[in-house]
Design a protein around this motif. Structure first.
Motif, mmCIF file in Angstrom:
data_model
loop_
_atom_site.group_PDB
_atom_site.id
_atom_site.type_symbol
_atom_site.label_atom_id
_atom_site.label_comp_id
_atom_site.label_asym_id
_atom_site.label_seq_id
_atom_site.Cartn_x
_atom_site.Cartn_y
_atom_site.Cartn_z
ATOM 1 N N THR A 189 -6.221 -4.436 -2.501
ATOM 2 C CA THR A 189 -7.757 -4.616 -1.903
ATOM 3 C C THR A 189 -7.791 -3.775 -1.103
ATOM 4 O O THR A 189 -7.064 -3.181 -0.195
ATOM 5 C CB THR A 189 -7.717 -6.578 -1.263
ATOM 6 N N ALA A 190 -8.874 -3.816 0.293
ATOM 7 C CA ALA A 190 -9.624 -2.974 1.663
ATOM 8 C C ALA A 190 -8.271 -4.130 2.337
ATOM 9 O O ALA A 190 -7.994 -4.824 1.934
ATOM 10 C CB ALA A 190 -10.660 -2.892 1.466
ATOM 11 N N ALA A 191 -8.113 -2.835 3.700
ATOM 12 C CA ALA A 191 -7.532 -4.278 4.792
ATOM 13 C C ALA A 191 -7.911 -5.287 4.935
ATOM 14 O O ALA A 191 -7.107 -5.321 5.684
ATOM 15 C CB ALA A 191 -6.880 -2.586 5.794
ATOM 16 N N ASN A 192 -9.309 -4.864 5.511
ATOM 17 C CA ASN A 192 -10.520 -6.216 5.583
ATOM 18 C C ASN A 192 -10.803 -7.620 5.211
ATOM 19 O O ASN A 192 -11.594 -8.392 5.120
ATOM 20 C CB ASN A 192 -11.539 -5.933 6.574
ATOM 21 N N VAL A 193 -9.820 -7.478 3.404
ATOM 22 C CA VAL A 193 -10.001 -8.684 2.831
ATOM 23 C C VAL A 193 -8.859 -9.838 3.092
ATOM 24 O O VAL A 193 -7.807 -9.522 3.573
ATOM 25 C CB VAL A 193 -9.854 -8.169 1.892
ATOM 26 N N ASN A 194 -9.471 -10.991 3.181
ATOM 27 C CA ASN A 194 -8.737 -12.010 3.656
ATOM 28 C C ASN A 194 -7.576 -12.583 2.426
ATOM 29 O O ASN A 194 -8.010 -12.654 1.607
ATOM 30 C CB ASN A 194 -9.701 -13.550 4.490
#
Length: 124
Positions: free
Chosen positions: A3-8
């Motif tokens: 996932t992207a780095a800013n996905v919880n």
């Protein structure tokens, strides 16, 4: 799953469980889901527990504010050791590639190298 780095992280367990492919090995129908799912306190929520139970998966998740589940650290050690082995490849410790395919290719290559080293070490 990448996932992207800013996905919880709390948003991903259902995609992860639903994405499990059939595991062959024993005679009969291959399993499509695990019997239980282990998680740390970050995954402690009624939603996660309820969704896992709906999928007939036993949630083994430490509760926030409660002492840790006895023996869960021994199981989590396998995960943490895997991360440590993969982080020796600097390219994987921080994701620099914009394309997921490249990152997954480097991940597969590094897993192959780790397995090859272990097998070579076991034979000598």
């Amino acid at each position: 799953m990448t996932t992207a780095a800013n996905v919880n992280d709390i948003t991903q367990p259902f995609r992860l469980v639903d994405g499990i492919t059939p595991v062959a090995g024993r005679p009969g129908r291959p399993r499509r889901r695990p019997e239980s799912a282990f998680g740390d306190k970050a995954y402690d929520s009624r939603t996660v527990r309820g969704e896992l139970r709906q999928r007939r998966i036993l949630p083994v998740i430490s509760r926030k504010g409660a002492p840790n589940i006895k023996g869960l650290g021994r199981l989590r050690y396998v995960v943490e050791q895997t991360f440590a082995l993969l982080h020796q490849f600097k390219r994987l410790s921080v994701r620099w590639e914009r394309r997921v395919e490249l990152h997954n290719a480097f991940l597969a290559l590094s897993c192959s190298i780790v397995c090859w080293r272990r097998l070579k070490k076991a034979r000598s």
